[in-house]
Design a protein around this motif. Structure first.
Motif, PDB file in Angstrom:
ATOM      1  N   TYR A  91       0.870  -1.176   0.000  1.00  0.00           N
ATOM      2  CA  TYR A  91       0.000   0.000   0.000  1.00  0.00           C
ATOM      3  C   TYR A  91       0.903   1.221   0.000  1.00  0.00           C
ATOM      4  CZ  TYR A  91      -3.031   3.748   1.574  1.00  0.00           C
ATOM      5  OH  TYR A  91      -3.707   4.946   1.673  1.00  0.00           O
ATOM      6  N   VAL A 151      -1.842  -1.206  -3.943  1.00  0.00           N
ATOM      7  CA  VAL A 151      -2.994  -0.314  -3.819  1.00  0.00           C
ATOM      8  C   VAL A 151      -2.425   1.080  -3.603  1.00  0.00           C
ATOM      9  CG1 VAL A 151      -5.115   0.268  -2.584  1.00  0.00           C
ATOM     10  CG2 VAL A 151      -4.307  -2.085  -2.638  1.00  0.00           C
ATOM     11  N   LYS A 152      -2.950   2.046  -4.364  1.00  0.00           N
ATOM     12  CA  LYS A 152      -2.465   3.417  -4.242  1.00  0.00           C
ATOM     13  C   LYS A 152      -3.547   4.252  -3.556  1.00  0.00           C
ATOM     14  CE  LYS A 152      -0.032   7.176  -5.462  1.00  0.00           C
ATOM     15  NZ  LYS A 152      -0.908   8.233  -4.973  1.00  0.00           N
ATOM     16  N   GLY A 153      -3.237   4.778  -2.398  1.00  0.00           N
ATOM     17  CA  GLY A 153      -4.135   5.729  -1.740  1.00  0.00           C
ATOM     18  C   GLY A 153      -3.810   7.130  -2.214  1.00  0.00           C
ATOM     19  N   ALA A 204      -5.549   8.685  -4.775  1.00  0.00           N
ATOM     20  CA  ALA A 204      -5.674   8.671  -6.235  1.00  0.00           C
ATOM     21  C   ALA A 204      -6.508   9.850  -6.726  1.00  0.00           C
ATOM     22  CB  ALA A 204      -6.307   7.351  -6.683  1.00  0.00           C
ATOM     23  N   ARG A 225      -1.958  -3.181 -10.235  1.00  0.00           N
ATOM     24  CA  ARG A 225      -2.633  -2.192  -9.400  1.00  0.00           C
ATOM     25  C   ARG A 225      -4.050  -2.643  -9.102  1.00  0.00           C
ATOM     26  NH1 ARG A 225      -3.460   4.307 -10.423  1.00  0.00           N
ATOM     27  NH2 ARG A 225      -4.336   4.688  -8.360  1.00  0.00           N
ATOM     28  N   ALA A 231      -7.846  -2.256  -7.278  1.00  0.00           N
ATOM     29  CA  ALA A 231      -8.758  -1.138  -7.034  1.00  0.00           C
ATOM     30  C   ALA A 231      -9.073  -0.970  -5.558  1.00  0.00           C
ATOM     31  CB  ALA A 231     -10.048  -1.347  -7.820  1.00  0.00           C
ATOM     32  N   THR A 232      -9.010  -2.048  -4.799  1.00  0.00           N
ATOM     33  CA  THR A 232      -9.380  -1.975  -3.385  1.00  0.00           C
ATOM     34  C   THR A 232      -8.418  -2.827  -2.554  1.00  0.00           C
ATOM     35  OG1 THR A 232     -10.831  -3.917  -3.432  1.00  0.00           O
ATOM     36  CG2 THR A 232     -11.851  -1.815  -4.005  1.00  0.00           C
ATOM     37  N   ILE A 233      -8.446  -2.602  -1.252  1.00  0.00           N
ATOM     38  CA  ILE A 233      -7.628  -3.364  -0.317  1.00  0.00           C
ATOM     39  C   ILE A 233      -7.975  -4.855  -0.394  1.00  0.00           C
ATOM     40  CG2 ILE A 233      -7.250  -3.702   2.170  1.00  0.00           C
ATOM     41  CD1 ILE A 233      -5.965  -1.146   1.086  1.00  0.00           C
ATOM     42  N   GLY A 262      -5.115   5.439   7.045  1.00  0.00           N
ATOM     43  CA  GLY A 262      -5.176   4.813   5.725  1.00  0.00           C
ATOM     44  C   GLY A 262      -6.603   4.601   5.245  1.00  0.00           C
ATOM     45  N   TRP A 263      -7.450   4.162   6.145  1.00  0.00           N
ATOM     46  CA  TRP A 263      -8.853   3.975   5.753  1.00  0.00           C
ATOM     47  C   TRP A 263      -9.490   5.288   5.330  1.00  0.00           C
ATOM     48  CZ3 TRP A 263     -10.214  -0.271   3.977  1.00  0.00           C
ATOM     49  CH2 TRP A 263      -9.860  -1.480   4.577  1.00  0.00           C
ATOM     50  N   VAL A 293      -7.970   7.755   3.831  1.00  0.00           N
ATOM     51  CA  VAL A 293      -7.483   8.079   2.485  1.00  0.00           C
ATOM     52  C   VAL A 293      -8.270   7.297   1.429  1.00  0.00           C
ATOM     53  CG1 VAL A 293      -5.482   7.993   0.945  1.00  0.00           C
ATOM     54  CG2 VAL A 293      -5.176   8.651   3.352  1.00  0.00           C
ATOM     55  N   ILE A 294      -8.393   6.005   1.674  1.00  0.00           N
ATOM     56  CA  ILE A 294      -9.094   5.141   0.720  1.00  0.00           C
ATOM     57  C   ILE A 294     -10.573   5.553   0.587  1.00  0.00           C
ATOM     58  CG2 ILE A 294      -9.973   2.767   0.544  1.00  0.00           C
ATOM     59  CD1 ILE A 294      -7.131   2.970  -0.427  1.00  0.00           C
ATOM     60  N   ASP A 331     -10.856   8.754  -1.394  1.00  0.00           N
ATOM     61  CA  ASP A 331     -10.772   8.445  -2.829  1.00  0.00           C
ATOM     62  C   ASP A 331     -12.109   7.931  -3.354  1.00  0.00           C
ATOM     63  OD1 ASP A 331      -8.127   9.149  -3.505  1.00  0.00           O
ATOM     64  OD2 ASP A 331      -7.317   7.215  -2.873  1.00  0.00           O
ATOM     65  N   ARG A 372     -14.474   9.884  -6.069  1.00  0.00           N
ATOM     66  CA  ARG A 372     -14.734   9.273  -7.375  1.00  0.00           C
ATOM     67  C   ARG A 372     -16.227   9.102  -7.662  1.00  0.00           C
ATOM     68  NH1 ARG A 372     -11.085   5.059  -6.142  1.00  0.00           N
ATOM     69  NH2 ARG A 372      -9.087   5.473  -7.139  1.00  0.00           N
ATOM     70  N   SER A 375     -15.862  -3.130   3.875  1.00  0.00           N
ATOM     71  CA  SER A 375     -14.748  -2.235   3.550  1.00  0.00           C
ATOM     72  C   SER A 375     -15.311  -0.844   3.326  1.00  0.00           C
ATOM     73  CB  SER A 375     -13.999  -2.694   2.299  1.00  0.00           C
ATOM     74  OG  SER A 375     -14.777  -2.447   1.141  1.00  0.00           O
ATOM     75  N   ASP A 425     -14.737   0.977   0.754  1.00  0.00           N
ATOM     76  CA  ASP A 425     -15.228   1.056  -0.628  1.00  0.00           C
ATOM     77  C   ASP A 425     -16.653   0.543  -0.755  1.00  0.00           C
ATOM     78  OD1 ASP A 425     -12.829   1.822  -2.479  1.00  0.00           O
ATOM     79  OD2 ASP A 425     -12.008   0.442  -1.015  1.00  0.00           O
TER      80      ASP A 425
END
Lengths: 486, 486
Positions: free
Chosen positions: A215, A241-243, A245, A278, A280-282, B311-312, B314-315, B318, B322, B464, B466
């Motif tokens: 991550y 996973v890229k936070g 984005a 890459r 999309a999710t954890i 971290g959560w 940030v995700i 995102d 989006r 999650s 997401d």
């Protein structure tokens, strides 16, 4: 050449600082976790209260640790005392330091100064330094759980490196749930001296690790990172996973890890060139990594879907068709003929191969092997298993069990489910192709005999057809990237 | 006006045909499931073997059933005998027929003829006919489990109608796992006389049902369907998964339900106009429906993310950024000032509100209520809970528990987790706004006290960030659609 991190992941002994008798303090928790998970080397507790904690004598200072016994220093003390501790530990033979303690760059300018001094000190003493402000390091092959959180995952082949401790925990939780285990895991914290690229490089050389899972929120030097990761990807797949984005995520990252905003399209393009996968999710990142850790690479993109349940076939066909890296391949004519000989005429005669309830006792195992063996098939997704086992569980819990013939039929259903799962693993191993099983029962009823048998084989039972397709997409894309560079 | 389906979902009594002593036969299984799940009305078993099955006398014919006792006929006999059975059943007062038996249009031209005759007969006798070739009907408010598969879900507010029996099972499995229950569920089978629109119309009038959840592969008359569903959506949200969205899926659907290919963009546009919520996967469809069943509708699209784990945040930031239907709203100035008074200066001062480990015992409950009460906030996503409880579980299983103060700290962590979960429900109810909690522990450790408390409140613990954002997106879009039509 990869930096040698063996003292971090395979230490002979560990020193923990900040140990007190209060069970909520980091020092106590770190010591507890190391001792609880069976680390076999010597463990030294350093603290200000004399006496014992968790039946260990508490030493007043690192001065009291015998020389040459411990490679790893786990720091749970405030920033103000840590430089002196590190200096003393180095003189005792310590070669790696994990700084769990916070109070560094995440707190402002003074902390950033302290962090710079820490880095300089580690350089001077030639120490590997991880953190500060990280959750710890976990290394099941060494029975090492040097972290201040739960859980301790089963041993496996996934190497985790994360700029967020939360996501180390999340990946370890998924490992516990699925049984697809972890080789090494490290929370990079502020990554002052050792970052994700260093960990990945070491994992690529590590015989315990088959796939990297990371991550990332921000990269101080993106070009350097991608050049290093490209080399790693030639030897081992890396899932990322890229936070940050989006603009909203970037603002959040700036206050989380202090990461500077980067252009997401540039990251995406560089990841693709470097061969990184890459996710999309954890959740899908873990599943992709678990797939690399447990399935062979496919030779191409031609997927066959096998199903005992029509709806799942339709949904899977949609997902494969949509996926840019996969092809829902037409059913080869000789395979169609062969299946015609095994099933009543109502089967789908198409890909997905929908058995339409035409199976007899042995059809599924035979079909699996037949399909997986075909030279024009690169991978197989098997759907609609687990239903018999689910009905068995329901029957077991009912008021009529085990009389009225129910004991016998439940046993039969459960044995069949186990056979089906074993057949998928056998078809995969024998033909060296990915064969993936998906069912929501993976999550809903982990005690389903099909789910349990897939888990017993060391593989992931995917929680849905869509999620199996996503994971297979990563596997297939990486295999193509590798072939193009062979 | 909706067709009256009460005899299908709330029958006084049930007749099952095709009952034999073989526990793998549909008749046996249907009888078993009805009796096992506690249906309180009379149940009559019809079969060819004299004697008893599951301690019930087996009657040779529907002729032997007393008149006026049974509303529902569950058919598990071959096509050749069913017309006569239906005629007799109607004369006994039966008003609804579920044809679980196959052998109809799914098998070819002869079967299609038999199916047409069945439809004509049901019309003639003014019977509701469901199926043929379906798994059955489930109605927890009536303690009715008239289906040939597992499981029997907990009672709740989601009404399921599906063109695939697999997905009825999948939705019921998710209901069992999450505790967010089902009001009615029906497998439409070949949908010869009664289709998804009929079920949705009846659900919209049903006081037990708050949201419709359906799977569709094909529509004989798309315009009629959408006109009817648009009316339904004015009264009740409807979540749909469409199979056969791609060419590959359409070919699979053609051999599964015989559905003709339709243009997916047309379906999508019509669903949007009708106010249907189209979910991308079976899993996210259930989660969307469970959200409608358990959270209030938001007044707008302004989302605040609250997190104890950076971290959560940030995700989630995102994912919200989006999402076309959601806004990661700037933190209102007065809210920022109020939180400044509750947390040490290192908190994020931004949305996500990242507590950055600055919380004390009561901060999370107080913050939740403060944020949810703010007039410029429409919904809240809470992340980073469950971690204390996870550490507690790990500690509980370790060799030092409960000594060394571990019993006390574990109790404390577990009580705190429960409080946090209760605070989310209270903040949601008090302020009539969605407040959603997400953690992978929902799936990994359903016994986590936070997860268990969320479940105890009747709500979903999202697996999650997401997935919480995706579900909230459906909720917010539907609320906007309704407001536009108010």
């Amino acid at each position: 050449m990869a930096r040698d991190l063996s003292a971090l992941f395979e230490p002979r002994g560990v020193i923990v600082t900040g140990v007190s008798s209060h069970p909520a303090k980091f020092g106590f928790v770190a010591l507890h976790n190391i001792l609880s998970c069976g680390f076999s080397g010597p463990v030294y507790a350093i603290g200000r209260e004399a006496g014992t904690v968790l039946d260990r004598p508490v030493l007043a200072s690192v001065d009291d640790v015998p020389a040459g016994e411990a490679d790893l220093l786990m720091i749970c003390t405030p920033a103000s005392v840590n430089e002196e501790i590190i200096r003393k530990a180095a003189s005792k033979g310590v070669r790696a330091v994990f700084v769990a303690a916070g109070g560094y760059s995440e707190t402002g300018a003074d902390g950033a100064d302290a962090e710079r001094r820490l880095v300089a000190l580690a350089d001077e003493l030639d120490l590997v330094m991880a953190g500060p402000n990280g959750q710890g390091v976990v290394s099941p092959p060494a029975s090492l759980c040097a972290q201040i959180v739960a859980p301790y995952p089963p041993r496996g082949r996934i190497g985790v490196a994360s700029q967020s401790g939360n996501f180390v925990s999340a990946f370890l939780n998924y490992a516990e749930q699925t049984g697809v285990g972890i080789s090494r895991a490290v929370s990079a914290g502020n990554a002052a001296a050792t970052g994700v690229a260093d960990y990945l490089e070491w994992f690529a050389d590590d015989p315990e690790t088959e796939v990297g899972l990371c991550y990332i929120e921000g990269l101080a030097d993106g070009r350097d990172f991608f050049e290093r990761v490209r080399e790693v990807c030639r030897r081992m797949p890396v899932v990322v996973v890229k936070g940050g984005a989006t603009s909203g995520g970037q603002r959040a990252a700036a206050s989380h890890t202090g990461s500077l905003a980067g252009d997401d399209r540039i990251f995406d393009g560089m990841a693709r060139q470097a061969g990184m996968l890459r996710a999309a999710t954890i959740e899908s990142a873990f599943e992709a990594a678990a797939t690399f850790a447990s399935q062979p690479l496919p030779a191409g993109d031609r997927v066959i879907v096998l199903t005992t349940a029509g709806g799942w076939g339709v949904i899977a066909a949609d997902a494969v068709t949509r996926h840019p890296d996969l092809t829902l391949t037409p059913l080869p004519a000789d395979l169609l003929t062969a299946i015609d000989g095994m099933l009543p005429p109502r089967w789908s005669r198409n890909n997905p191969v929908d058995l339409a309830a035409g199976e007899t006792r042995d059809t599924i195992p035979e079909l699996l092997d037949l399909v997986a063996a075909h030279p024009d098939v690169d991978s197989v997704i098997q759907l609609g298993l687990g239903i018999q086992g689910n009905t068995a569980a329901f029957t077991r819990s009912g008021p009529f069990f085990p009389d009225h013939g129910l004991g016998r039929i439940v046993d039969y259903h459960e044995r069949q489910e186990q056979r089906y799962a074993e057949a998928t693993t056998a078809a995969s191993s024998r033909n060296d192709k990915p064969v993936m099983v998906a069912s929501e029962l993976a999550v809903v009823r982990p005690d389903n005999p099909m789910v349990a048998a897939v888990r017993g084989s060391g593989r992931l039972c995917y929680p849905s057809a869509d999620r199996a397709v996503t994971a297979l997409g990563h596997l297939t894309r990486y295999a193509a990237w590798r072939r193009a560079r062979a």
